[in-house]
Design a protein around this motif. Sequence first.
Motif, PDB file in Angstrom:
ATOM      1  N   GLU A   1       7.195  -6.874  -0.858  1.00 35.47           N
ATOM      2  CA  GLU A   1       6.108  -6.681   0.118  1.00 35.47           C
ATOM      3  C   GLU A   1       5.429  -5.959  -0.966  1.00 35.47           C
ATOM      4  O   GLU A   1       5.755  -4.859  -1.834  1.00 35.47           O
ATOM      5  CB  GLU A   1       6.346  -6.647   0.973  1.00 35.47           C
ATOM      6  CG  GLU A   1       4.895  -6.028   1.747  1.00 35.47           C
ATOM      7  CD  GLU A   1       5.048  -5.297   3.516  1.00 35.47           C
ATOM      8  OE1 GLU A   1       4.046  -5.123   3.494  1.00 35.47           O
ATOM      9  OE2 GLU A   1       6.099  -5.497   3.534  1.00 35.47           O
TER      10      GLU A   1
ATOM     11  N   LYS B   1       0.714  -4.483  -2.271  1.00 35.60           N
ATOM     12  CA  LYS B   1      -0.513  -5.347  -2.220  1.00 35.60           C
ATOM     13  C   LYS B   1      -1.070  -5.232  -3.869  1.00 35.60           C
ATOM     14  O   LYS B   1      -1.121  -4.666  -4.538  1.00 35.60           O
ATOM     15  CB  LYS B   1      -1.517  -3.765  -1.500  1.00 35.60           C
ATOM     16  CG  LYS B   1      -0.646  -4.587  -0.532  1.00 35.60           C
ATOM     17  CD  LYS B   1      -1.421  -3.185   0.297  1.00 35.60           C
ATOM     18  CE  LYS B   1      -1.097  -2.568   2.011  1.00 35.60           C
ATOM     19  NZ  LYS B   1      -1.725  -3.227   3.122  1.00 35.60           N
TER      20      LYS B   1
ATOM     21  N   ASP C   1      -1.124 -12.466   3.130  1.00 37.58           N
ATOM     22  CA  ASP C   1      -0.968 -12.450   4.230  1.00 37.58           C
ATOM     23  C   ASP C   1      -1.868 -13.263   4.799  1.00 37.58           C
ATOM     24  O   ASP C   1      -3.069 -12.682   3.714  1.00 37.58           O
ATOM     25  CB  ASP C   1      -0.737 -11.189   3.903  1.00 37.58           C
ATOM     26  CG  ASP C   1      -1.132 -10.739   5.977  1.00 37.58           C
ATOM     27  OD1 ASP C   1      -2.179 -11.233   6.700  1.00 37.58           O
ATOM     28  OD2 ASP C   1      -0.286 -10.364   6.242  1.00 37.58           O
TER      29      ASP C   1
ATOM     30  N   GLN D   1      -4.230 -10.350   5.993  1.00 39.11           N
ATOM     31  CA  GLN D   1      -4.592  -9.524   4.987  1.00 39.11           C
ATOM     32  C   GLN D   1      -4.618  -9.325   3.605  1.00 39.11           C
ATOM     33  O   GLN D   1      -2.996  -9.292   2.849  1.00 39.11           O
ATOM     34  CB  GLN D   1      -3.808  -8.175   4.948  1.00 39.11           C
ATOM     35  CG  GLN D   1      -3.816  -7.258   6.399  1.00 39.11           C
ATOM     36  CD  GLN D   1      -2.678  -6.406   6.863  1.00 39.11           C
ATOM     37  OE1 GLN D   1      -3.074  -5.634   5.973  1.00 39.11           O
ATOM     38  NE2 GLN D   1      -1.444  -6.753   7.164  1.00 39.11           N
TER      39      GLN D   1
ATOM     40  N   THR E   1      -2.154  -8.629   0.008  1.00 41.65           N
ATOM     41  CA  THR E   1      -0.554  -8.384   0.682  1.00 41.65           C
ATOM     42  C   THR E   1      -0.132  -9.041   0.892  1.00 41.65           C
ATOM     43  O   THR E   1      -0.428 -11.170   1.063  1.00 41.65           O
ATOM     44  CB  THR E   1      -1.367  -7.517   2.232  1.00 41.65           C
ATOM     45  OG1 THR E   1      -1.479  -6.815   2.426  1.00 41.65           O
ATOM     46  CG2 THR E   1       0.385  -7.332   2.248  1.00 41.65           C
TER      47      THR E   1
ATOM     48  N   CYS F   1       0.150  -3.401  -9.385  1.00 36.83           N
ATOM     49  CA  CYS F   1       0.255  -2.914  -7.879  1.00 36.83           C
ATOM     50  C   CYS F   1      -1.002  -2.335  -6.810  1.00 36.83           C
ATOM     51  O   CYS F   1      -1.004  -0.850  -7.771  1.00 36.83           O
ATOM     52  CB  CYS F   1       1.248  -3.176  -7.097  1.00 36.83           C
ATOM     53  SG  CYS F   1       1.955  -4.387  -6.894  1.00 36.83           S
TER      54      CYS F   1
END
Length: 164
Positions: A74, A76, A108, A111, A114, A147
Amino acid sequence: MTRKVADCRKAPSDINCSLTISGEEHEVIQAAVEHAVSAHGHEDTPELREQLRGMLENEVRSESDGMRFVQLIEFKTHRKDEINQLMDEWEDRTGGKRTATRAVLTQDHEQPDTYFEFVEFPSYDEAIHNSNLPETDELSHRMRDLCDGEPTFHNLDVVRAEAL
């Protein structure tokens, strides 16, 4: 559409046939009829086709399909294109060496910055081997630079996987 399987091992046979056929239902029936005629001496009749259709089962992923472990990453980022280029480069550089068998990158919906990447492996040990490749180590450092914050890694044993 769910793939179907015809397995000769599940039918009585004088020749102990072990052939398994999988695919879309119409493909499996056609191949199974041809096999029943040529290998087992049956006649191509509507009754044979109906009997074969009744023997079909849904295809289920098994250990031999190779996915026993998944790493979920995971992260961002607002630099999706650069992440994709980095992943393409890693794939090119690790061809023949990597043990990852499949990767799925998702975004996502609520989001948009994400992302979740699912990376499949035959086993946890194979995932560790893959992580220890110099190219993977480099990818990890370069990815962190792209990221917004540190990625989160989840190491997951596959409990159940099937084609739907």
